[in-house]
Design an enzyme around this catalytic site. Sequence first.
Site, PDB file in Angstrom:
ATOM      1  N   LEU A  36       0.901  -1.149   0.000  1.00 21.51           N
ATOM      2  CA  LEU A  36       0.000   0.000   0.000  1.00 21.51           C
ATOM      3  C   LEU A  36       0.935   1.192   0.000  1.00 21.51           C
ATOM      4  O   LEU A  36       1.906   1.226   0.760  1.00 21.51           O
ATOM      5  CB  LEU A  36      -0.887   0.034   1.248  1.00 21.51           C
ATOM      6  CG  LEU A  36      -2.160  -0.792   1.213  1.00 21.51           C
ATOM      7  CD1 LEU A  36      -2.877  -0.701   2.562  1.00 21.51           C
ATOM      8  CD2 LEU A  36      -3.091  -0.366   0.104  1.00 21.51           C
ATOM      9  N   ASP A  37       0.656   2.150  -0.845  1.00 21.37           N
ATOM     10  CA  ASP A  37       1.518   3.324  -0.937  1.00 21.37           C
ATOM     11  C   ASP A  37       1.548   4.081   0.386  1.00 21.37           C
ATOM     12  O   ASP A  37       0.638   3.964   1.214  1.00 21.37           O
ATOM     13  CB  ASP A  37       1.024   4.254  -2.043  1.00 21.37           C
ATOM     14  CG  ASP A  37       1.082   3.592  -3.405  1.00 21.37           C
ATOM     15  OD1 ASP A  37       2.058   2.885  -3.669  1.00 21.37           O
ATOM     16  OD2 ASP A  37       0.133   3.776  -4.180  1.00 21.37           O
ATOM     17  N   TYR A  38       2.567   4.881   0.550  1.00 22.86           N
ATOM     18  CA  TYR A  38       2.753   5.729   1.726  1.00 22.86           C
ATOM     19  C   TYR A  38       1.493   6.532   2.033  1.00 22.86           C
ATOM     20  O   TYR A  38       1.094   6.669   3.182  1.00 22.86           O
ATOM     21  CB  TYR A  38       3.941   6.660   1.440  1.00 22.86           C
ATOM     22  CG  TYR A  38       4.317   7.608   2.550  1.00 22.86           C
ATOM     23  CD1 TYR A  38       4.892   7.133   3.727  1.00 22.86           C
ATOM     24  CD2 TYR A  38       4.136   8.981   2.404  1.00 22.86           C
ATOM     25  CE1 TYR A  38       5.276   8.000   4.732  1.00 22.86           C
ATOM     26  CE2 TYR A  38       4.517   9.859   3.408  1.00 22.86           C
ATOM     27  CZ  TYR A  38       5.081   9.362   4.570  1.00 22.86           C
ATOM     28  OH  TYR A  38       5.451  10.220   5.563  1.00 22.86           O
ATOM     29  N   SER A  40      -1.617   5.788   1.119  1.00 23.80           N
ATOM     30  CA  SER A  40      -2.826   4.960   1.151  1.00 23.80           C
ATOM     31  C   SER A  40      -2.908   4.282   2.506  1.00 23.80           C
ATOM     32  O   SER A  40      -1.921   4.199   3.230  1.00 23.80           O
ATOM     33  CB  SER A  40      -2.783   3.905   0.044  1.00 23.80           C
ATOM     34  OG  SER A  40      -2.735   4.526  -1.225  1.00 23.80           O
ATOM     35  N   ARG A 140      -0.191   1.853  -8.109  1.00 31.22           N
ATOM     36  CA  ARG A 140      -1.021   3.065  -7.976  1.00 31.22           C
ATOM     37  C   ARG A 140      -2.231   3.050  -8.915  1.00 31.22           C
ATOM     38  O   ARG A 140      -2.721   4.083  -9.365  1.00 31.22           O
ATOM     39  CB  ARG A 140      -0.173   4.328  -8.159  1.00 31.22           C
ATOM     40  CG  ARG A 140       0.894   4.454  -7.072  1.00 31.22           C
ATOM     41  CD  ARG A 140       1.712   5.696  -7.149  1.00 31.22           C
ATOM     42  NE  ARG A 140       1.007   6.903  -6.752  1.00 31.22           N
ATOM     43  CZ  ARG A 140       0.805   7.326  -5.508  1.00 31.22           C
ATOM     44  NH1 ARG A 140       1.231   6.609  -4.491  1.00 31.22           N
ATOM     45  NH2 ARG A 140       0.180   8.451  -5.275  1.00 31.22           N
TER      46      ARG A 140
END
Length: 188
Positions: A36-38, A40, A140
Amino acid sequence: MYKPYEVLTRFGKEGDKAVLSDFFNVPKDVYPVGRLDYDSEGLLILTNDKSLNHRLLSPRFGHEREYWVQVDGAVTNEAIRRLHEGVEINVDGKPYRTRGCDAAIFPEPPFVPERNPPIRFRKHIPAPWLRLILREGKNRQVRKMTAAVGFPTLRLIRYRIEKLDVEGMQPGDLVEMKQAEIYKALFK
Protein backbone atom coordinates in the site's frame (compact mmCIF):
# COMPACT_ATOMS: atom_id res chain seq x y z
CA MET A 1 -3.29 -5.04 9.85
CA TYR A 2 -4.83 -1.64 9.18
CA LYS A 3 -1.93 0.31 7.67
CA PRO A 4 -2.17 3.95 8.67
CA TYR A 5 -1.80 6.91 6.30
CA GLU A 6 1.79 8.12 5.78
CA VAL A 7 3.43 4.84 6.78
CA LEU A 8 5.79 2.94 4.49
CA THR A 9 4.93 -0.71 3.78
CA ARG A 10 8.20 -2.00 5.19
CA PHE A 11 9.86 -2.68 8.54
CA GLY A 12 13.27 -1.07 7.96
CA LYS A 13 13.63 2.67 8.42
CA GLU A 14 13.85 4.99 5.44
CA GLY A 15 14.78 8.50 6.49
CA ASP A 16 12.33 9.98 8.97
CA LYS A 17 9.20 8.32 7.50
CA ALA A 18 7.10 6.04 9.69
CA VAL A 19 7.37 2.29 8.99
CA LEU A 20 5.47 -0.79 10.18
CA SER A 21 7.96 -1.50 12.99
CA ASP A 22 6.96 1.82 14.56
CA PHE A 23 3.62 0.20 15.43
CA PHE A 24 4.52 -3.33 16.55
CA ASN A 25 7.18 -6.02 16.60
CA VAL A 26 6.86 -9.16 14.51
CA PRO A 27 9.29 -12.04 13.98
CA LYS A 28 12.10 -11.26 11.53
CA ASP A 29 10.73 -13.66 8.89
CA VAL A 30 7.37 -11.81 8.65
CA TYR A 31 6.90 -9.43 5.73
CA PRO A 32 4.07 -7.52 4.05
CA VAL A 33 2.33 -9.24 1.12
CA GLY A 34 1.92 -6.71 -1.65
CA ARG A 35 1.99 -3.04 -0.88
CA LEU A 36 0.00 0.00 0.00
CA ASP A 37 1.52 3.32 -0.94
CA TYR A 38 2.75 5.73 1.73
CA ASP A 39 -0.34 7.89 1.16
CA SER A 40 -2.83 4.96 1.15
CA GLU A 41 -4.26 3.13 4.12
CA GLY A 42 -6.18 0.00 4.99
CA LEU A 43 -5.81 -3.77 4.84
CA LEU A 44 -2.27 -5.09 4.65
CA ILE A 45 -1.46 -8.75 5.16
CA LEU A 46 1.73 -9.67 7.01
CA THR A 47 2.98 -13.25 6.79
CA ASN A 48 5.91 -15.63 6.65
CA ASP A 49 3.94 -18.03 4.41
CA LYS A 50 5.59 -18.08 0.96
CA SER A 51 2.63 -19.95 -0.58
CA LEU A 52 0.20 -17.28 0.64
CA ASN A 53 2.49 -14.59 -0.78
CA HIS A 54 2.60 -16.34 -4.16
CA ARG A 55 -1.17 -16.88 -4.37
CA LEU A 56 -1.95 -13.25 -3.49
CA LEU A 57 0.60 -11.65 -5.81
CA SER A 58 0.40 -13.86 -8.89
CA PRO A 59 -2.03 -12.54 -11.55
CA ARG A 60 -2.94 -16.19 -12.21
CA PHE A 61 -4.93 -16.24 -8.95
CA GLY A 62 -7.09 -13.15 -9.46
CA HIS A 63 -9.00 -12.17 -6.34
CA GLU A 64 -11.21 -9.27 -5.32
CA ARG A 65 -9.74 -6.18 -3.72
CA GLU A 66 -12.23 -3.59 -2.53
CA TYR A 67 -11.15 0.02 -2.19
CA TRP A 68 -13.04 2.93 -0.67
CA VAL A 69 -11.91 6.04 -2.51
CA GLN A 70 -12.70 9.65 -1.68
CA VAL A 71 -12.36 11.76 -4.81
CA ASP A 72 -12.27 15.42 -5.75
CA GLY A 73 -15.42 16.61 -7.52
CA ALA A 74 -18.99 15.57 -8.29
CA VAL A 75 -18.60 12.13 -9.88
CA THR A 76 -20.66 11.56 -13.02
CA ASN A 77 -22.49 8.45 -14.20
CA GLU A 78 -20.23 8.56 -17.26
CA ALA A 79 -17.15 8.28 -15.04
CA ILE A 80 -18.65 5.26 -13.25
CA ARG A 81 -19.48 3.65 -16.62
CA ARG A 82 -15.90 4.14 -17.80
CA LEU A 83 -14.50 2.61 -14.61
CA HIS A 84 -16.83 -0.40 -15.11
CA GLU A 85 -15.49 -0.89 -18.64
CA GLY A 86 -11.81 -0.25 -17.87
CA VAL A 87 -9.72 2.82 -18.59
CA GLU A 88 -6.31 3.47 -20.07
CA ILE A 89 -3.59 4.28 -17.56
CA ASN A 90 0.20 4.38 -17.69
CA VAL A 91 2.09 1.41 -16.19
CA ASP A 92 5.89 1.44 -16.29
CA GLY A 93 5.86 4.11 -18.98
CA LYS A 94 3.50 2.18 -21.26
CA PRO A 95 -0.24 2.51 -21.92
CA TYR A 96 -2.28 -0.15 -20.13
CA ARG A 97 -6.02 -0.78 -20.33
CA THR A 98 -7.36 -1.83 -16.93
CA ARG A 99 -9.82 -4.67 -16.62
CA GLY A 100 -13.35 -3.57 -15.90
CA CYS A 101 -14.18 -3.23 -12.24
CA ASP A 102 -17.24 -2.90 -10.06
CA ALA A 103 -17.68 0.80 -9.36
CA ALA A 104 -20.34 2.67 -7.42
CA ILE A 105 -20.84 5.93 -5.57
CA PHE A 106 -21.60 5.56 -1.86
CA PRO A 107 -25.04 7.12 -1.27
CA GLU A 108 -23.76 8.35 2.12
CA PRO A 109 -20.12 8.66 3.20
CA PRO A 110 -18.95 5.37 4.76
CA PHE A 111 -17.92 5.26 8.39
CA VAL A 112 -14.11 5.37 8.33
CA PRO A 113 -11.51 6.30 10.95
CA GLU A 114 -10.40 9.94 11.05
CA ARG A 115 -7.24 10.61 9.09
CA ASN A 116 -4.42 12.69 10.48
CA PRO A 117 -3.95 15.04 8.75
CA PRO A 118 -7.46 15.18 7.29
CA ILE A 119 -8.02 15.69 3.56
CA ARG A 120 -8.27 19.28 2.40
CA PHE A 121 -11.79 20.66 2.72
CA ARG A 122 -13.19 22.95 0.05
CA LYS A 123 -16.65 24.30 0.82
CA HIS A 124 -17.99 24.37 -2.75
CA ILE A 125 -16.36 21.24 -4.20
CA PRO A 126 -17.83 17.84 -3.31
CA ALA A 127 -15.60 15.00 -2.12
CA PRO A 128 -17.75 11.87 -2.58
CA TRP A 129 -16.73 8.29 -1.80
CA LEU A 130 -16.56 5.52 -4.39
CA ARG A 131 -16.44 1.76 -3.91
CA LEU A 132 -14.17 0.07 -6.44
CA ILE A 133 -13.72 -3.70 -6.63
CA LEU A 134 -10.71 -4.73 -8.71
CA ARG A 135 -9.42 -8.14 -9.68
CA GLU A 136 -5.94 -6.97 -10.65
CA GLY A 137 -3.33 -4.78 -9.01
CA LYS A 138 -0.95 -2.48 -10.82
CA ASN A 139 1.19 0.15 -9.14
CA ARG A 140 -1.02 3.07 -7.98
CA GLN A 141 -3.80 1.69 -10.18
CA VAL A 142 -6.79 3.06 -8.26
CA ARG A 143 -5.34 6.58 -8.18
CA LYS A 144 -4.54 6.41 -11.89
CA MET A 145 -8.04 5.12 -12.69
CA THR A 146 -9.91 7.86 -10.83
CA ALA A 147 -7.64 10.49 -12.38
CA ALA A 148 -8.25 9.01 -15.86
CA VAL A 149 -12.00 9.66 -15.47
CA GLY A 150 -11.43 13.20 -14.17
CA PHE A 151 -11.70 12.75 -10.40
CA PRO A 152 -8.36 12.68 -8.54
CA THR A 153 -8.12 10.57 -5.40
CA LEU A 154 -8.07 12.43 -2.10
CA ARG A 155 -8.13 9.42 0.23
CA LEU A 156 -7.68 5.72 -0.50
CA ILE A 157 -8.51 2.84 1.83
CA ARG A 158 -8.11 -0.82 0.87
CA TYR A 159 -11.15 -2.09 2.70
CA ARG A 160 -11.12 -5.76 1.74
CA ILE A 161 -9.31 -8.61 0.00
CA GLU A 162 -11.84 -11.38 -0.73
CA LYS A 163 -13.59 -11.97 2.66
CA LEU A 164 -10.87 -10.41 4.81
CA ASP A 165 -11.59 -6.76 5.74
CA VAL A 166 -10.75 -3.96 8.15
CA GLU A 167 -14.28 -3.58 9.54
CA GLY A 168 -14.08 -2.32 13.13
CA MET A 169 -10.30 -1.77 12.98
CA GLN A 170 -8.42 1.47 13.55
CA PRO A 171 -5.19 2.52 11.82
CA GLY A 172 -2.29 0.61 13.40
CA ASP A 173 -4.46 -2.30 14.60
CA LEU A 174 -3.09 -5.80 14.07
CA VAL A 175 -5.18 -8.98 14.18
CA GLU A 176 -3.36 -12.28 14.42
CA MET A 177 -4.93 -15.15 12.46
CA LYS A 178 -4.20 -18.84 12.06
CA GLN A 179 -3.25 -20.09 8.60
CA ALA A 180 -6.52 -22.01 8.17
CA GLU A 181 -8.56 -18.88 9.01
CA ILE A 182 -6.75 -16.65 6.55
CA TYR A 183 -6.84 -19.25 3.76
CA LYS A 184 -10.59 -19.69 4.27
CA ALA A 185 -11.12 -15.92 4.08
CA LEU A 186 -8.94 -15.44 1.01
CA PHE A 187 -9.35 -18.50 -1.15
CA LYS A 188 -12.63 -20.05 -2.22
